[in-house]
Enzyme design. Structure first.
Site, mmCIF file in Angstrom:
data_model
loop_
_atom_site.group_PDB
_atom_site.id
_atom_site.type_symbol
_atom_site.label_atom_id
_atom_site.label_comp_id
_atom_site.label_asym_id
_atom_site.label_seq_id
_atom_site.Cartn_x
_atom_site.Cartn_y
_atom_site.Cartn_z
ATOM 1 N N ASP A 86 45.500 38.443 44.333
ATOM 2 C CA ASP A 86 46.767 38.194 45.045
ATOM 3 C C ASP A 86 47.998 38.417 44.166
ATOM 4 O O ASP A 86 49.114 38.165 44.585
ATOM 5 C CB ASP A 86 46.787 36.781 45.635
ATOM 6 C CG ASP A 86 46.868 35.687 44.578
ATOM 7 O OD1 ASP A 86 46.780 35.979 43.363
ATOM 8 O OD2 ASP A 86 47.009 34.515 44.972
ATOM 9 N N GLU A 114 35.693 27.099 33.791
ATOM 10 C CA GLU A 114 36.941 27.834 33.994
ATOM 11 C C GLU A 114 37.250 28.764 32.820
ATOM 12 O O GLU A 114 37.694 29.890 33.032
ATOM 13 C CB GLU A 114 38.112 26.867 34.204
ATOM 14 C CG GLU A 114 38.108 26.142 35.529
ATOM 15 C CD GLU A 114 38.460 27.013 36.733
ATOM 16 O OE1 GLU A 114 38.841 28.189 36.548
ATOM 17 O OE2 GLU A 114 38.344 26.512 37.858
ATOM 18 N N ASN A 150 44.241 37.567 39.282
ATOM 19 C CA ASN A 150 43.677 37.413 40.623
ATOM 20 C C ASN A 150 44.136 38.547 41.530
ATOM 21 O O ASN A 150 45.162 39.172 41.285
ATOM 22 C CB ASN A 150 44.107 36.063 41.216
ATOM 23 C CG ASN A 150 43.645 34.908 40.355
ATOM 24 O OD1 ASN A 150 42.478 34.786 40.038
ATOM 25 N ND2 ASN A 150 44.585 34.056 39.951
#
Length: 147
Positions: free
Chosen positions: A66, A53, A64
């Site tokens: 979104d 990660e 991201n």
């Protein structure tokens, strides 16, 4: 008094800085904070997830498509888990500002990760864990560590 204030203002930025952990150092911190076998996930799973990660970097930030952002060593998302003040429709389930996830002290990140993993999807909430750690021998991530 003036000298004390100067010292505080000089050291304050150091306290807020992030950190790139060494593998075994992170494993020890995560164990101390109760992640070993939390909800059935071994310590190796958590260290593996952190590696893929964030490369063990508490200051990792990824935006991201979104409009949400992932923060910190476990890339905790602002849509659901923390408040960054700029993600539309954010829920802030962990009840924390996302900025605390960027600190060298991972206590808040671990508390929030415990909340996330308890939410029903387990560690599948972390795409990197799902794609790179799940079903593999994660014991290698803590091998040689003095825990």
């Amino acid at each position: 008094m003036k000298a004390l204030l100067t010292l505080v203002f000089c050291l304050l930025p150091l306290a807020a800085q992030g950190k790139v952990y060494e593998r075994c150092e992170l494993a020890a911190a995560m164990k101390r904070l109760g992640l070993d076998n939390y909800r059935g996930y071994s310590l190796g799973n958590w260290v593996c997830a952190a590696n893929y990660e964030s490369s063990f970097n508490t200051q990792a930030i990824n935006r991201n498509t979104d409009g949400s952002t992932d923060y910190g060593i476990l890339q905790i998302n602002s849509r659901w888990w923390c408040n960054d003040g700029k993600t539309p429709g954010a829920k802030n389930v962990c009840g924390i500002p996302c900025s605390v996830l960027l600190r060298s002290d991972i206590t808040e990140a671990v508390k929030c990760a415990k909340r996330i993993v308890s939410d029903g999807n387990g560690m599948n909430a972390w795409v990197a864990w799902r794609n790179r750690c799940k079903g593999t021998d994660v014991s290698r991530w803590i091998r040689g560590c003095r825990l």
